[in-house]
Scaffold this motif. Structure first.
Motif, PDB file in Angstrom:
ATOM      1  N   ASP A 279       0.838  -1.196   0.000  1.00  0.00           N
ATOM      2  CA  ASP A 279       0.000   0.000   0.000  1.00  0.00           C
ATOM      3  C   ASP A 279       0.878   1.253   0.000  1.00  0.00           C
ATOM      4  N   LEU A 302      -5.022   1.701  -0.217  1.00  0.00           N
ATOM      5  CA  LEU A 302      -4.794   0.296  -0.527  1.00  0.00           C
ATOM      6  C   LEU A 302      -4.382   0.130  -1.978  1.00  0.00           C
ATOM      7  N   SER A 306      -4.965  -5.227  -3.917  1.00  0.00           N
ATOM      8  CA  SER A 306      -5.651  -5.596  -2.675  1.00  0.00           C
ATOM      9  C   SER A 306      -7.106  -5.941  -2.962  1.00  0.00           C
ATOM     10  N   ARG A 390      -7.652  -1.864   7.995  1.00  0.00           N
ATOM     11  CA  ARG A 390      -7.573  -2.421   6.636  1.00  0.00           C
ATOM     12  C   ARG A 390      -8.648  -3.492   6.422  1.00  0.00           C
TER      13      ARG A 390
END
Length: 492
Positions: A279, A302, A306, A390
């Protein structure tokens, strides 16, 4: 009344046979009904129908049922049985659903409620762990108190006031050894001091300005005076320097520079965590966002690889005094809106968090965490906060494809992390208290040690007293003091 005779032609039966009857009807009711109809086919058809109904009635009265009646009754009975079975099946399904709902319903089921009572904050598991790990009355605290507390055998052994303690035993042993050494030393020094007394009076007296000892003393006094002046200047310089350091440190603590130092330290960890996942973490402190505000110190985006590409997490890093959880959540809400982020993390310095600020807490899409830049043991708190934020944005991005069980598992994992961080922080707090008590014991031992050294030095002074008394008798006491200092090691 007797009616006229009629010939009735019976209809063909199933075998095609017919039967011709000639009847004479005498029953008044039957004769009346037949007479109401005109003689001929109409009366004959009515008579045949009446005869058929009478035959069927007689057959039924005698217990004989035709196949059609049996079929109709069978169909009716099967329909009744089918309806009863269907009703019973519906009732059974409803009862089973109610029974399973009573056990498994997420909102009112006994099993989820039992699990909630076990795992919730202040639940049975946390209460059990607190009983054994938290507070002065916990099992671990009581065990430590028994092992190293004021009433423990170890504390009594190390206590300087206990008669049977280690210090008392060492003191008695050292005192006995020193007494024996003193006696032996005095016995050996007596003839030596007597021999040197005359020589000292001749060559080492301080009364004669030309004697070597007098000249040496004058030189030493000059050097000591010079050293004293240098030492005084050095001490003044050191005090001035330390005072300047103290003033700068206090000014830094009061100014925003301290917050910036904390912010930079937190940013290094956040950027390292982001790089590990591919990231990007940018520092935006001081840069206005969508709302024209500067709220939001760091933004983590991100990576395209991802599960939620392009989603953002905003971080607020504060070292100022006096932040409460409500104020932190309010500032995070502004930061998320200003930086167009889906989740937020508020990082507050340990010394800046108000009392009651939970070390680790998740509220909706926000996470509050206490972090100490000087204590590497709290780094795992900040890493856990990043991981949870996250996971929250990923779950929000994939919410349509995730089942309720997956979401519940995520909630349980986050709750477990919150409880573990709170427990670890409580254990760390207790450990710091134990270290403080250990330092206190160590300082007490150092004090006893210093007293022991003083007693040894005093004993050495007493051991040198005989030589000094002999020197006073000869008028040369000052000359014997250096010699006494040199002679004591010889006695050892």
């Amino acid at each position: 009344m007797e009616s006229a005779a009629h010939v009735l032609q019976a209809p063909a039966n199933d075998s095609g046979a017919s039967l011709r009857l000639v009847l004479s009807v005498t029953d008044p009711e039957v004769v009346h009904e037949l007479a109401l109809r005109e003689e001929g086919p109409a009366r004959d058809a009515y008579a045949k129908q009446a005869l058929r109904l009478g035959v069927i009635a007689l057959r039924q009265a005698s217990g004989a049922l035709d196949a059609q009646s049996i079929q109709r009754e069978s169909d009716r009975m099967l329909a009744s049985v089918r309806e009863a079975l269907s009703s019973h099946t519906s009732e059974t399904k409803a009862a089973l659903a109610r029974l399973l709902g009573g056990y498994l319903d997420p909102s009112s089921g006994s099993l989820p409620q039992r699990l909630e009572r076990l795992t919730k904050r202040d639940g049975e598991i946390e209460t059990l762990l607190s009983k054994h790990l938290d507070g002065d009355r916990s099992t671990i605290a009581q065990t430590l108190a028994r092992k190293v507390g004021e009433q423990s055998a170890l504390f009594k052994l190390l206590s300087p006031t206990e008669a049977g303690g280690l210090v008392a035993i060492l003191s008695r042993g050292i005192e006995q050894a020193l007494e024996g050494q003193r006696d032996e030393l005095l016995r050996r020094l007596a003839p030596v001091l007597e021999e040197t007394r005359t020589s000292v009076g001749k060559h080492l007296t301080l009364d004669d300005p030309d004697s070597p000892l007098r000249r040496l003393r004058d030189e030493l006094m000059g050097a000591v005076a010079s050293f004293g002046e240098s030492s005084t200047r050095f001490q003044s310089d050191v005090r001035a320097t330390l005072e300047a350091f103290r003033v700068r440190r206090e000014e830094a603590a009061r100014s925003s520079a301290h917050g910036h130092t904390f912010e930079y330290a937190a940013g290094e960890m956040l950027q390292a965590e982001a790089a590990g996942c591919g990231d990007v973490c940018e520092r935006l402190s001081g840069t206005p966002g969508r709302e024209g505000r500067k709220t939001g110190d760091y933004v983590l985006t991100l990576s395209p690889e991802s599960a939620a590409p392009g989603t953002k997490i905003v971080f607020e890093c504060k070292a100022e005094k006096g932040y409460t959880e409500a104020e932190a959540l309010e500032e995070l809400a502004l930061a998320r809106k200003n930086r167009e982020a889906q989740a937020g993390v508020f990082v507050v310095a340990r010394e800046s968090a108000k009392e009651g600020f939970t070390p680790f807490r998740r509220v909706g899409m926000d996470v509050l965490v206490v972090w100490d830049a000087e204590d590497s043991g709290t780094d795992v708190y900040l890493k856990a906060a990043v991981s949870i934020a996250r996971a929250l944005v990923v779950e929000q991005h994939r919410a349509i494809d995730r089942s309720e069980g997956d979401l519940r598992e995520l909630e349980q994992s986050i709750g477990a992390i919150e409880r573990l961080v709170t427990t670890v922080e409580s254990i760390a707090h207790d450990a710091r208290n134990i270290v403080k008590k250990g330092n206190k014991i160590g300082k007490a031992a150092e004090g006893v040690k210093e007293r022991l050294v003083e007693e040894v030095e005093r004993l050495k002074g007493v051991a040198g007293g005989t030589g000094q008394r002999d020197a006073k008798a000869s008028g040369n006491a000052n000359a014997l003091r250096p010699l006494g200092g040199e002679a004591r090691p010889h006695g050892h």
